[in-house]
Design a protein around this motif. Sequence first.
Motif, PDB file in Angstrom:
ATOM      1  N   GLU A   1      -5.837  -3.308 -11.319  1.00  0.00           N
ATOM      2  CA  GLU A   1      -5.631  -4.565 -10.610  1.00  0.00           C
ATOM      3  C   GLU A   1      -4.497  -5.398 -11.200  1.00  0.00           C
ATOM      4  O   GLU A   1      -3.729  -6.015 -10.460  1.00  0.00           O
ATOM      5  CB  GLU A   1      -6.931  -5.372 -10.590  1.00  0.00           C
ATOM      6  CG  GLU A   1      -8.014  -4.727  -9.736  1.00  0.00           C
ATOM      7  CD  GLU A   1      -9.315  -5.513  -9.737  1.00  0.00           C
ATOM      8  OE1 GLU A   1      -9.275  -6.741  -9.956  1.00  0.00           O
ATOM      9  OE2 GLU A   1     -10.370  -4.898  -9.521  1.00  0.00           O
TER      10      GLU A   1
ATOM     11  N   SER B   1      -3.467   0.347   2.981  1.00  0.00           N
ATOM     12  CA  SER B   1      -2.551   0.461   1.849  1.00  0.00           C
ATOM     13  C   SER B   1      -2.934  -0.520   0.749  1.00  0.00           C
ATOM     14  O   SER B   1      -3.433  -1.608   1.013  1.00  0.00           O
ATOM     15  CB  SER B   1      -1.113   0.171   2.295  1.00  0.00           C
ATOM     16  OG  SER B   1      -0.215   0.189   1.198  1.00  0.00           O
ATOM     17  N   ASN B   2      -2.683  -0.120  -0.475  1.00  0.00           N
ATOM     18  CA  ASN B   2      -2.698  -1.034  -1.615  1.00  0.00           C
ATOM     19  C   ASN B   2      -1.375  -1.788  -1.612  1.00  0.00           C
ATOM     20  O   ASN B   2      -0.309  -1.179  -1.445  1.00  0.00           O
ATOM     21  CB  ASN B   2      -2.847  -0.223  -2.907  1.00  0.00           C
ATOM     22  CG  ASN B   2      -2.974  -1.076  -4.149  1.00  0.00           C
ATOM     23  OD1 ASN B   2      -2.411  -2.169  -4.231  1.00  0.00           O
ATOM     24  ND2 ASN B   2      -3.690  -0.591  -5.129  1.00  0.00           N
TER      25      ASN B   2
ATOM     26  N   ARG C   1     -14.474   1.645  -7.082  1.00  0.00           N
ATOM     27  CA  ARG C   1     -13.146   1.847  -6.487  1.00  0.00           C
ATOM     28  C   ARG C   1     -12.998   1.001  -5.232  1.00  0.00           C
ATOM     29  O   ARG C   1     -13.864   0.998  -4.365  1.00  0.00           O
ATOM     30  CB  ARG C   1     -12.950   3.320  -6.132  1.00  0.00           C
ATOM     31  CG  ARG C   1     -12.870   4.254  -7.323  1.00  0.00           C
ATOM     32  CD  ARG C   1     -12.850   5.701  -6.864  1.00  0.00           C
ATOM     33  NE  ARG C   1     -14.097   6.055  -6.170  1.00  0.00           N
ATOM     34  CZ  ARG C   1     -14.296   7.205  -5.531  1.00  0.00           C
ATOM     35  NH1 ARG C   1     -13.318   8.104  -5.471  1.00  0.00           N
ATOM     36  NH2 ARG C   1     -15.453   7.447  -4.924  1.00  0.00           N
ATOM     37  N   MET C   2     -11.888   0.288  -5.127  1.00  0.00           N
ATOM     38  CA  MET C   2     -11.579  -0.426  -3.889  1.00  0.00           C
ATOM     39  C   MET C   2     -11.363   0.559  -2.743  1.00  0.00           C
ATOM     40  O   MET C   2     -11.790   0.325  -1.619  1.00  0.00           O
ATOM     41  CB  MET C   2     -10.323  -1.288  -4.068  1.00  0.00           C
ATOM     42  CG  MET C   2     -10.438  -2.367  -5.119  1.00  0.00           C
ATOM     43  SD  MET C   2     -11.508  -3.725  -4.603  1.00  0.00           S
ATOM     44  CE  MET C   2     -11.168  -4.912  -5.905  1.00  0.00           C
ATOM     45  N   ASN C   3     -10.673   1.643  -3.050  1.00  0.00           N
ATOM     46  CA  ASN C   3     -10.507   2.735  -2.096  1.00  0.00           C
ATOM     47  C   ASN C   3     -11.481   3.827  -2.492  1.00  0.00           C
ATOM     48  O   ASN C   3     -11.217   4.596  -3.424  1.00  0.00           O
ATOM     49  CB  ASN C   3      -9.067   3.255  -2.113  1.00  0.00           C
ATOM     50  CG  ASN C   3      -8.854   4.410  -1.146  1.00  0.00           C
ATOM     51  OD1 ASN C   3      -9.785   4.872  -0.486  1.00  0.00           O
ATOM     52  ND2 ASN C   3      -7.622   4.886  -1.061  1.00  0.00           N
TER      53      ASN C   3
ATOM     54  N   ALA D   1      -1.158  -3.771 -10.350  1.00  0.00           N
ATOM     55  CA  ALA D   1      -0.829  -4.018  -8.950  1.00  0.00           C
ATOM     56  C   ALA D   1      -0.348  -5.446  -8.747  1.00  0.00           C
ATOM     57  O   ALA D   1       0.625  -5.689  -8.014  1.00  0.00           O
ATOM     58  CB  ALA D   1      -2.053  -3.749  -8.079  1.00  0.00           C
TER      59      ALA D   1
ATOM     60  N   ASN E   1      -9.169   0.110 -10.766  1.00  0.00           N
ATOM     61  CA  ASN E   1      -8.275  -0.191  -9.647  1.00  0.00           C
ATOM     62  C   ASN E   1      -6.872  -0.610 -10.076  1.00  0.00           C
ATOM     63  O   ASN E   1      -6.058  -0.968  -9.218  1.00  0.00           O
ATOM     64  CB  ASN E   1      -8.905  -1.282  -8.783  1.00  0.00           C
ATOM     65  CG  ASN E   1     -10.212  -0.841  -8.171  1.00  0.00           C
ATOM     66  OD1 ASN E   1     -10.224  -0.024  -7.246  1.00  0.00           O
ATOM     67  ND2 ASN E   1     -11.329  -1.363  -8.678  1.00  0.00           N
TER      68      ASN E   1
ATOM     69  N   THR F   1      -4.117  -8.732   1.234  1.00  0.00           N
ATOM     70  CA  THR F   1      -5.525  -8.366   1.026  1.00  0.00           C
ATOM     71  C   THR F   1      -6.314  -8.907   2.206  1.00  0.00           C
ATOM     72  O   THR F   1      -7.054  -9.884   2.069  1.00  0.00           O
ATOM     73  CB  THR F   1      -6.045  -8.970  -0.296  1.00  0.00           C
ATOM     74  OG1 THR F   1      -5.726 -10.374  -0.307  1.00  0.00           O
ATOM     75  CG2 THR F   1      -5.411  -8.311  -1.510  1.00  0.00           C
TER      76      THR F   1
ATOM     77  N   ASP G   1      -5.080  -3.492   3.467  1.00  0.00           N
ATOM     78  CA  ASP G   1      -6.292  -3.328   2.671  1.00  0.00           C
ATOM     79  C   ASP G   1      -6.501  -1.850   2.413  1.00  0.00           C
ATOM     80  O   ASP G   1      -6.221  -1.028   3.285  1.00  0.00           O
ATOM     81  CB  ASP G   1      -7.525  -3.920   3.351  1.00  0.00           C
ATOM     82  CG  ASP G   1      -8.528  -4.473   2.339  1.00  0.00           C
ATOM     83  OD1 ASP G   1      -9.121  -3.659   1.605  1.00  0.00           O
ATOM     84  OD2 ASP G   1      -8.695  -5.698   2.262  1.00  0.00           O
ATOM     85  N   GLN G   2      -6.984  -1.521   1.222  1.00  0.00           N
ATOM     86  CA  GLN G   2      -7.264  -0.125   0.910  1.00  0.00           C
ATOM     87  C   GLN G   2      -8.718   0.239   1.175  1.00  0.00           C
ATOM     88  O   GLN G   2      -9.100   1.400   1.031  1.00  0.00           O
ATOM     89  CB  GLN G   2      -6.901   0.184  -0.540  1.00  0.00           C
ATOM     90  CG  GLN G   2      -7.525  -0.736  -1.571  1.00  0.00           C
ATOM     91  CD  GLN G   2      -6.996  -0.470  -2.969  1.00  0.00           C
ATOM     92  OE1 GLN G   2      -6.672   0.663  -3.328  1.00  0.00           O
ATOM     93  NE2 GLN G   2      -6.895  -1.510  -3.787  1.00  0.00           N
ATOM     94  N   ASP G   3      -9.512  -0.739   1.595  1.00  0.00           N
ATOM     95  CA  ASP G   3     -10.924  -0.531   1.894  1.00  0.00           C
ATOM     96  C   ASP G   3     -11.078  -0.321   3.400  1.00  0.00           C
ATOM     97  O   ASP G   3     -10.797  -1.219   4.197  1.00  0.00           O
ATOM     98  CB  ASP G   3     -11.717  -1.758   1.432  1.00  0.00           C
ATOM     99  CG  ASP G   3     -13.220  -1.567   1.548  1.00  0.00           C
ATOM    100  OD1 ASP G   3     -13.656  -0.890   2.498  1.00  0.00           O
ATOM    101  OD2 ASP G   3     -13.952  -2.101   0.704  1.00  0.00           O
TER     102      ASP G   3
END
Length: 300
Positions: A214, A80-81, A123-125, A217, A212, A32, A55-57
């Motif tokens: 979370e 990427s997540n 959303r993170m992404n 994941a 997400n 992250t 990071d997906q952001d």
Amino acid sequence: MPKTFDHLPVLAAAVVAGFTDLPCEGTLLDATVGGGGHSALLLAAHPGLRLIGLDQDSAALAAAAERLAPFADRVSLVASNFATYTPSGPLVGVLADLGVSSPQLDRAERGFSFRLDGPLDMRMNSAAGETAAELIDRLEEKDLADLIYAYGEERLSRRIARRIVEARPWQGSSQGTAALAYLVAGCYPPKARHGRIHAATRTFQALRIAVNDELGALDRLLQHAPHWLMPGGVFGVISFHSLEDRRVKAAFLADQRLERLTRKPLVAAEAEQEDNPRSRSAKFRMARRRSPALAGMVEG
């Protein structure tokens, strides 16, 4: 780039100290990477270290690229997540700083916080997946209540879910984070609406976790990361609420591949908590990858 993702890394000294004994050369995965704060510290402390930052952001990755520019030849940033990523070779370390970052909370359009009114996104992404508004419009009232209770540990979940459903639709309407926070607070008795923690905090946490995935994941990371580590490699996780911390603690205890380095989580000192309020809820746990022979002896 504009300074829109300035992010003060929590427990910075503890992270640097925890990864002190890394081999002279090798690759560390920052699962992250955020604004690159932890990564910059670790790269500076270990001149032979290479780093993969996930990071997906997209805003976080852009900020990390700027922050880590002095180490560019040793850094690979990947959109990427961590739940869907597999490294191509063995790692000397894995670090995960979970949850939502301060820059994400401070941007109203991301919808993570009710301090600033914005759309119910979360959303993170922000380019993929279901928004919070779409989620709460789709779920049956009972399922929404169960979600808020399970992921937010919110005792008034059924009352809150009923009110949210009554206020539909949320997607495509003018109702955003401020309206949802006001609705949730209204489910509490007047005397209970103004405490140290805002009445809507647990509901917002639950929706963000669900949007997400979370916890799913995190479970996948806890399952796979020990396999990525070479013997002696270090696995560190910073969590920010009990649902995450309990999972990390249980995984580090049960996984025969790992030796716990922290029996109790490391927490921020009072000075850091004053300088960085986000650090108040941070808990840092670490484990080391056993050699295959030792792991077999423990299992046996």
